[in-house]
Scaffold this active site. Sequence first.
Site, PDB file in Angstrom:
ATOM      1  CB  SER A 144      19.515 -22.880 -20.728  1.00 40.22           C
ATOM      2  OG  SER A 144      20.837 -22.677 -20.267  1.00 40.22           O
ATOM      3  CE1 TYR A 157      19.250 -17.696 -21.992  1.00 38.97           C
ATOM      4  CE2 TYR A 157      20.460 -19.111 -20.462  1.00 38.97           C
ATOM      5  CZ  TYR A 157      19.932 -18.873 -21.723  1.00 38.97           C
ATOM      6  OH  TYR A 157      20.081 -19.812 -22.715  1.00 38.97           O
TER       7      TYR A 157
END
Length: 260
Positions: A144, A157
């Site tokens: 990501s 995350y």
Amino acid sequence: MTEDAKGPVVVLTGASSGLGAQLAVELGRARNARIGLMARRPQQLEAVAARVREVGGQAMVLPVDVTDAGATAAAVSRVREAIGPIDIAIANAGIGQPMTMAKYDAGLCAKTMRVNYEGATNLFAAVVPKMVEQRSGHVVGVSSVAAFRGLPASGPYSASKAALTTMLESMRLELRPLGVAVTAVHPGFIRTDMTAKNDFAMPFLMELEDAGRLLERKLRSRPREVEFPWQLATLGRLSRWLPDWVFDRVMAKPPGQKAP
């Protein structure tokens, strides 16, 4: 890569929804791929498999929890036995839940790392030795843009994706001379069920179909990295060069984010 007229053999985790499901469809459509679809939810996997078959691919449904290394290895073995050697392995399974540091949750941190990082390494462990043995293959990890720097309300995350990105880089350096390509994918915001629960602004939000088509196309050349949308990826890259005091000032109160 040992692609034949029937298309490459692919194993794909996180295939029951979101980017994983869409990528499976695009691989079936564009490459007639033969795909082992891996995720925890069998009913959703069956629906994705039907979509893959409709567009010309083949699909094998493999309900599995990627945090279970043994089950992951067994699922990959089933694909090899039923279809053939793995050409492409895509570690896409991931979870993301906002967490503010004022409400620190160690359990959430551990769970996020298990799925996003350990789940990927479980797949890698199941496919890489055979790829090295056959001196061919393509390993893909979906990280990501959140891996580039720690982001507010996204500590678990960001940390899990940074770990995955770093692992993929180390793998690339060692495996490329052995005939195995490694690609790190850094997507930004995509309209999925996971991002639907975000209560903050999501700049350059991409539609799922656009993201799936773009990723399938980019992966054909087996690049070191794929980053999209380019606007957000560029900002993410540039943020790594910002002095900490500038980054802190810009990110301390992201627009649209609620107070803890």
